[in-house]
Design an enzyme around this catalytic site. Structure first.
Site, PDB file in Angstrom:
ATOM      1  CB  SER A 169      39.871  45.106  37.043  1.00  0.00           C
ATOM      2  OG  SER A 169      40.873  44.855  37.680  1.00  0.00           O
ATOM      3  CE1 TYR A 209      42.246  42.720  32.762  1.00  0.00           C
ATOM      4  CE2 TYR A 209      43.022  44.183  34.722  1.00  0.00           C
ATOM      5  CZ  TYR A 209      42.292  43.108  34.102  1.00  0.00           C
ATOM      6  OH  TYR A 209      41.498  42.393  34.906  1.00  0.00           O
TER       7      TYR A 209
END
Length: 253
Positions: free
Chosen positions: A138, A151
């Site tokens: 990501s 995350y």
């Protein structure tokens, strides 16, 4: 050298969102697809969008025994493409409010799960001297993203796993790359915008607009664009140990 022609691809987390979009794109490009995830019902729904030879199998990627059982169940398949998409978004709150169990849960799926899947499905690729692994990272792992510490840390770990594993197995014919999407329109981002709006005291629309404004295209990425990127990466036979940004210009380097 990567396998030629249409191959069998295993996609984790294929019951919805990016996993479903990636599976649809791979099937559309002529690949046979094996769909995996924790719950069979959404996997069957994805299978209904694909060809009749689509296979469904359940797994908890964070559990070593579950992954080993999956590999045994699929021993009759020649998995030439492994797309490690399964992941969880984790909490949206300041680091000081994140409980250790919440942190561990994110790394269990996003990092440990990827390691276990690679460990289980690499050996046959190495024996054949061909195969592709694409790990979903990501852009959040490469730029500050307030309130999302576990995350973002897990996604940076994915990039490190990718480059190091690629260096290990590239000489034996297996390519390993990562794809860093973001922000992608869908249920997960809607959930993040809702939680961020609560933390910041703004509307969900404002939270989304603030996030999208960081991208130079001024918009979110669409799920089908991520699927198309995976197909394109498989066609780029010289791509190896690379991390590809698909962020509408959120990351420029």
């Amino acid at each position: 050298m990567a396998d030629a022609g249409h191959r069998t691809a295993l996609v984790s987390g294929a019951g919805n969102g990016l996993g479903r979009a990636i599976a649809v794109a791979l099937a559309g490009a002529g690949h046979r697809v094996v769909l995996t995830g924790r719950r069979r019902e959404p996997l069957e729904a994805t299978a209904g969008l694909l060809g009749a030879d689509t296979r469904v199998a359940t797994v908890d990627v964070a559990d070593a025994a579950s992954v080993e059982a999956l590999a045994a169940e699929l021993a009759d398949e020649q998995i030439s493409v492994l797309v490690n998409n399964a992941g969880v978004p984790g909490p949206v709150k300041p680091l000081g409010e994140i409980e250790p169990d919440e942190w561990d849960d994110v790394f269990a799926v996003n990092v440990r799960g990827m390691y276990l899947m690679c460990r289980a499905f690499l050996p046959p690729m190495l024996e054949r001297g061909a195969g592709d692994i694409i790990n979903l990272a990501s852009v959040s792992g490469k730029r500050p993203l307030a309130l999302r510490t576990p995350y973002t840390a897990s996604k940076m770990a994915v990039i490190g796993l990718t480059t190091t594993l690629g260096a290990e197995v590239g000489p034996r014919g297996v390519r390993v790359n990562s794809l860093s999407p973001g922000p992608v329109r869908g249920e997960r981002m809607a959930r993040n915008f809702r939680l961020e709006a609560q933390q910041l005291g703004v509307s969900e629309a404002e939270a989304e607009a603030r996030f999208a404004s960081r991208a130079t295209l001024g918009r979110l990425v669409e799920e089908h664009e991520v699927g198309a990127a995976v197909v394109a990466m498989l066609q780029m036979t010289g791509l190896h140990c690379a991390d590809i940004d698909l962020s509408a210009g959120m990351v420029a380097r």
